[in-house]
Design a protein around this motif. Structure first.
Motif, PDB file in Angstrom:
ATOM      1  N   GLU A   1       0.852  -1.188   0.000  1.00 10.93           N
ATOM      2  CA  GLU A   1       0.000   0.000   0.000  1.00 10.93           C
ATOM      3  C   GLU A   1       0.886   1.237   0.000  1.00 10.93           C
ATOM      4  O   GLU A   1       2.083   1.159   0.272  1.00 10.93           O
ATOM      5  N   ALA A   2       0.290   2.381  -0.301  1.00 10.50           N
ATOM      6  CA  ALA A   2       1.032   3.633  -0.249  1.00 10.50           C
ATOM      7  C   ALA A   2       1.485   3.885   1.182  1.00 10.50           C
ATOM      8  O   ALA A   2       0.718   3.685   2.135  1.00 10.50           O
ATOM      9  N   CYS A   3       2.729   4.285   1.344  1.00  8.23           N
ATOM     10  CA  CYS A   3       3.267   4.568   2.669  1.00  8.23           C
ATOM     11  C   CYS A   3       2.421   5.658   3.331  1.00  8.23           C
ATOM     12  O   CYS A   3       2.254   6.747   2.757  1.00  8.23           O
ATOM     13  N   PRO A   4       1.889   5.410   4.527  1.00  4.28           N
ATOM     14  CA  PRO A   4       1.042   6.419   5.168  1.00  4.28           C
ATOM     15  C   PRO A   4       1.805   7.652   5.632  1.00  4.28           C
ATOM     16  O   PRO A   4       1.228   8.732   5.764  1.00  4.28           O
ATOM     17  N   ASP A   5       3.119   7.520   5.858  1.00  4.32           N
ATOM     18  CA  ASP A   5       3.897   8.655   6.350  1.00  4.32           C
ATOM     19  C   ASP A   5       4.199   9.678   5.267  1.00  4.32           C
ATOM     20  O   ASP A   5       4.195  10.883   5.512  1.00  4.32           O
ATOM     21  N   CYS A   6       4.474   9.183   4.037  1.00  3.63           N
ATOM     22  CA  CYS A   6       4.802  10.119   2.945  1.00  3.63           C
ATOM     23  C   CYS A   6       3.711  10.166   1.893  1.00  3.63           C
ATOM     24  O   CYS A   6       3.885  10.794   0.844  1.00  3.63           O
ATOM     25  N   GLN A   7       2.578   9.470   2.151  1.00  2.00           N
ATOM     26  CA  GLN A   7       1.455   9.422   1.208  1.00  2.00           C
ATOM     27  C   GLN A   7       1.852   8.889  -0.162  1.00  2.00           C
ATOM     28  O   GLN A   7       1.304   9.279  -1.186  1.00  2.00           O
ATOM     29  N   GLY A   8       2.879   8.020  -0.165  1.00  2.00           N
ATOM     30  CA  GLY A   8       3.290   7.390  -1.410  1.00  2.00           C
ATOM     31  C   GLY A   8       4.287   8.176  -2.231  1.00  2.00           C
ATOM     32  O   GLY A   8       4.709   7.725  -3.297  1.00  2.00           O
ATOM     33  N   SER A   9       4.700   9.354  -1.756  1.00  2.00           N
ATOM     34  CA  SER A   9       5.636  10.173  -2.542  1.00  2.00           C
ATOM     35  C   SER A   9       7.063   9.669  -2.446  1.00  2.00           C
ATOM     36  O   SER A   9       7.884   9.894  -3.335  1.00  2.00           O
ATOM     37  N   GLY A  10       7.411   8.983  -1.337  1.00  2.00           N
ATOM     38  CA  GLY A  10       8.776   8.523  -1.131  1.00  2.00           C
ATOM     39  C   GLY A  10       9.669   9.554  -0.479  1.00  2.00           C
ATOM     40  O   GLY A  10      10.784   9.250  -0.072  1.00  2.00           O
ATOM     41  N   ALA A  11       9.181  10.795  -0.389  1.00  2.00           N
ATOM     42  CA  ALA A  11       9.979  11.874   0.204  1.00  2.00           C
ATOM     43  C   ALA A  11       9.596  12.065   1.662  1.00  2.00           C
ATOM     44  O   ALA A  11       8.437  11.925   2.045  1.00  2.00           O
ATOM     45  N   GLU A  12      10.592  12.381   2.493  1.00  2.00           N
ATOM     46  CA  GLU A  12      10.354  12.628   3.905  1.00  2.00           C
ATOM     47  C   GLU A  12       9.323  13.742   4.085  1.00  2.00           C
ATOM     48  O   GLU A  12       9.256  14.682   3.287  1.00  2.00           O
ATOM     49  N   LYS A  13       8.510  13.600   5.119  1.00  2.00           N
ATOM     50  CA  LYS A  13       7.456  14.582   5.385  1.00  2.00           C
ATOM     51  C   LYS A  13       8.063  15.982   5.460  1.00  2.00           C
ATOM     52  O   LYS A  13       9.092  16.213   6.103  1.00  2.00           O
ATOM     53  N   GLY A  14       7.441  16.912   4.760  1.00  2.00           N
ATOM     54  CA  GLY A  14       7.942  18.287   4.717  1.00  2.00           C
ATOM     55  C   GLY A  14       8.863  18.562   3.547  1.00  2.00           C
ATOM     56  O   GLY A  14       9.288  19.696   3.328  1.00  2.00           O
ATOM     57  N   THR A  15       9.206  17.512   2.765  1.00  2.00           N
ATOM     58  CA  THR A  15      10.042  17.689   1.578  1.00  2.00           C
ATOM     59  C   THR A  15       9.298  17.167   0.360  1.00  2.00           C
ATOM     60  O   THR A  15       8.294  16.479   0.481  1.00  2.00           O
ATOM     61  N   THR A  16       9.805  17.499  -0.816  1.00  2.00           N
ATOM     62  CA  THR A  16       9.198  17.023  -2.057  1.00  2.00           C
ATOM     63  C   THR A  16      10.280  16.508  -2.994  1.00  2.00           C
ATOM     64  O   THR A  16      11.454  16.876  -2.880  1.00  2.00           O
ATOM     65  N   ALA A  17       9.860  15.662  -3.908  1.00  2.00           N
ATOM     66  CA  ALA A  17      10.787  15.161  -4.930  1.00  2.00           C
ATOM     67  C   ALA A  17      11.000  16.229  -5.993  1.00  2.00           C
ATOM     68  O   ALA A  17      10.089  17.004  -6.301  1.00  2.00           O
ATOM     69  N   GLU A  18      12.211  16.267  -6.550  1.00  2.00           N
ATOM     70  CA  GLU A  18      12.546  17.250  -7.581  1.00  2.00           C
ATOM     71  C   GLU A  18      12.548  16.592  -8.960  1.00  2.00           C
ATOM     72  O   GLU A  18      12.897  15.428  -9.103  1.00  2.00           O
ATOM     73  N   THR A  19      12.182  17.376  -9.968  1.00  2.00           N
ATOM     74  CA  THR A  19      12.205  16.863 -11.335  1.00  2.00           C
ATOM     75  C   THR A  19      13.633  16.586 -11.767  1.00  2.00           C
ATOM     76  O   THR A  19      14.527  17.415 -11.570  1.00  2.00           O
ATOM     77  N   CYS A  20      13.852  15.432 -12.355  1.00  2.91           N
ATOM     78  CA  CYS A  20      15.189  15.054 -12.813  1.00  2.91           C
ATOM     79  C   CYS A  20      15.601  15.949 -13.972  1.00  2.91           C
ATOM     80  O   CYS A  20      14.882  16.056 -14.977  1.00  2.91           O
ATOM     81  N   THR A  21      16.741  16.588 -13.830  1.00  3.64           N
ATOM     82  CA  THR A  21      17.213  17.494 -14.881  1.00  3.64           C
ATOM     83  C   THR A  21      17.859  16.742 -16.042  1.00  3.64           C
ATOM     84  O   THR A  21      17.972  17.275 -17.144  1.00  3.64           O
ATOM     85  N   HIS A  22      18.256  15.489 -15.804  1.00  9.05           N
ATOM     86  CA  HIS A  22      18.918  14.713 -16.852  1.00  9.05           C
ATOM     87  C   HIS A  22      17.936  14.291 -17.948  1.00  9.05           C
ATOM     88  O   HIS A  22      18.275  14.242 -19.122  1.00  9.05           O
ATOM     89  N   CYS A  23      16.695  13.968 -17.532  1.00  5.87           N
ATOM     90  CA  CYS A  23      15.686  13.510 -18.502  1.00  5.87           C
ATOM     91  C   CYS A  23      14.486  14.450 -18.569  1.00  5.87           C
ATOM     92  O   CYS A  23      13.495  14.141 -19.240  1.00  5.87           O
ATOM     93  N   ASN A  24      14.582  15.575 -17.831  1.00  3.68           N
ATOM     94  CA  ASN A  24      13.485  16.560 -17.787  1.00  3.68           C
ATOM     95  C   ASN A  24      12.167  15.946 -17.321  1.00  3.68           C
ATOM     96  O   ASN A  24      11.084  16.321 -17.774  1.00  3.68           O
ATOM     97  N   GLY A  25      12.288  14.962 -16.438  1.00  7.83           N
ATOM     98  CA  GLY A  25      11.096  14.380 -15.841  1.00  7.83           C
ATOM     99  C   GLY A  25      10.430  13.288 -16.649  1.00  7.83           C
ATOM    100  O   GLY A  25       9.406  12.741 -16.233  1.00  7.83           O
ATOM    101  N   THR A  26      10.991  12.922 -17.801  1.00 10.56           N
ATOM    102  CA  THR A  26      10.351  11.888 -18.625  1.00 10.56           C
ATOM    103  C   THR A  26      10.680  10.482 -18.147  1.00 10.56           C
ATOM    104  O   THR A  26       9.949   9.531 -18.423  1.00 10.56           O
ATOM    105  N   GLY A  27      11.798  10.328 -17.438  1.00 11.10           N
ATOM    106  CA  GLY A  27      12.205   9.006 -16.982  1.00 11.10           C
ATOM    107  C   GLY A  27      12.982   8.227 -18.018  1.00 11.10           C
ATOM    108  O   GLY A  27      13.438   7.121 -17.746  1.00 11.10           O
ATOM    109  N   THR A  28      13.121   8.778 -19.217  1.00  6.13           N
ATOM    110  CA  THR A  28      13.848   8.083 -20.282  1.00  6.13           C
ATOM    111  C   THR A  28      14.840   9.031 -20.955  1.00  6.13           C
ATOM    112  O   THR A  28      14.642  10.246 -20.965  1.00  6.13           O
TER     113      THR A  28
END
Length: 383
Positions: free
Chosen positions: A155-182
């Motif tokens: 299930e989605a982690c209840p502490d980070c609501q599934g984002s994977g980032a510590e509470k109070g922080t956010t994930a940043e867009t990858c500059t290498h792929c501009n967020g596409t993942g490829t």
């Protein structure tokens, strides 16, 4: 360096006397095996693909092959001064007419190169569906019931609501792929410049980079839990059928929906009843006297015992039908029937007096009372 390279014949798996067709055939097989679009995120396969292409580029060209056979790698390496005219893939008489691109890769590229038809790695993906087994009694399957089963799922982690980032922080867009993942890479091969799309090595295809991972789930955004799930079993469900609970499977990725829980039904055998679709079958013994004289008997059904009058002279194997006493039809108000097959039980261990009375009884009946027996012997007489 040239001295670290493997022998080109060894790379293609052919002998030094191999014909041009044998070399081409070996190349096609290995190119399909190691191509990046068939082996995403596989560095070893990518290196093998480059090695195979380089070997074929040399051995498919008569002039270069002759130099290689005479001088080895030095004979075709421009750095040694003996590879003049290497000149790229357009030179030396090598062209696209030599290899049919669609023939080699069309089966897994969907008709084009570069992976343009691939879905983005960080696109929403549905979670994995889970399977479970539920064992029911004959009556539970017939009339339906409420059951509970335990499953382990993500299930989605209840502490980070599934984002994977510590509470109070956010994930940043990858500059290498501009967020596409490829990321798109270009390979120079004997077939020309070929592009392929692979997973971004910096963000591993997620499109985002988590600098401060959630401590509870280590940045995965998911946790494994055990849940008790309530299952509503419909009346009339049968062996091998499946109940699907939407959204009760593993959590999805990148905002995708959760998978489903697929529950396969098994049914325990009943001591008296067997099932044939929506009908119930039952075999019931009756006494010799009941069969002969007729009687009112009590017949077991799924609804309890019911009274049924059998006629005199009932033979073993006779089947009676009880309408509406079978299994409810799945998702319907209709209901099957119950079929009762009676078996006449012949008494054993008779006393001497009982045997004497039975013989007297049989003699008093005569042959005409046993119509089937008389018919049987009459047929023999006619032959």
């Amino acid at each position: 360096m040239a001295e670290n390279k493997r022998d080109f014949y060894e790379v293609l798996g052919v002998g030094k006397s191999a014909s041009a067709d044998e070399i081409k055939k070996a190349y096609r097989k290995l190119a399909m095996k190691y191509h990046p679009d068939r082996n995403p995120d596989n560095k070893e396969a990518e290196e093998k693909f480059k090695e195979v292409n380089e070997a074929y580029e040399i051995l498919s060209n008569d002039e270069k092959r002759a130099r290689y056979d005479q001088y080895g790698h030095a004979g075709v390496d421009p750095n040694f001064g003996a590879g003049g005219g290497f000149g790229g893939f357009g030179g030396g008489g090598f062209g696209f007419d030599d290899i049919d691109l669609g023939d080699i890769f069309g089966s897994f590229f969907g008709g084009g190169f570069g992976g343009g038809g691939k879905s983005r790695r960080n696109a929403p993906q549905k979670g994995e569906s889970l399977r479970a087994r539920l064992n029911l009694t004959f009556e539970e399957a017939a009339f339906g019931c409420e059951k509970e089963i335990q499953i382990t799922k993500t299930e989605a982690c209840p502490d980070c609501q599934g984002s994977g980032a510590e509470k109070g922080t956010t994930a940043e867009t990858c500059t290498h792929c501009n967020g596409t993942g490829t990321v798109k890479t270009t390979h120079r091969t004997p077939l020309g410049m070929m592009s392929s799309t692979g997973t971004c090595p910096k963000c591993q295809g997620k499109g985002k980079i988590i600098k401060t991972p959630c401590k509870s789930c280590s940045g995965t955004g998911k946790k494994r839990v055990t849940r008790t799930i309530k299952v509503s079993v419909p009346a009339g469900i049968d062996e091998g059928q499946t109940i699907s609970l939407r959204g009760e499977g593993n959590v999805g990725s990148n905002g995708g929906p959760s998978g489903d829980l697929l529950i396969n039904i098994t049914i325990k055998n009943h001591a008296v009843f067997t099932r044939d679709g929506s009908n119930v079958l039952c075999e019931m013994p009756i006494t010799y006297a009941q069969a002969t004289l007729g009687a009112e008997i009590e017949v077991p059904t799924l609804d309890g015992k019911v009274k049924y009058t059998i006629p005199e002279g009932t033979q073993t194997g006779t089947v009676f039908r009880l309408r509406g006493k079978g299994i409810p039809v799945l998702h319907s108000k209709a209901r099957g029937d119950q079929y009762v097959r009676v078996n006449v039980e012949i008494p054993k261990n008779l006393s001497g007096k009982q045997k004497e009375l039975l013989r007297a009884f049989a003699e008093s009946l005569g042959e005409n009372a046993h119509t089937e027996r008389k018919s049987f012997f009459d047929k023999l007489k006619k032959k």
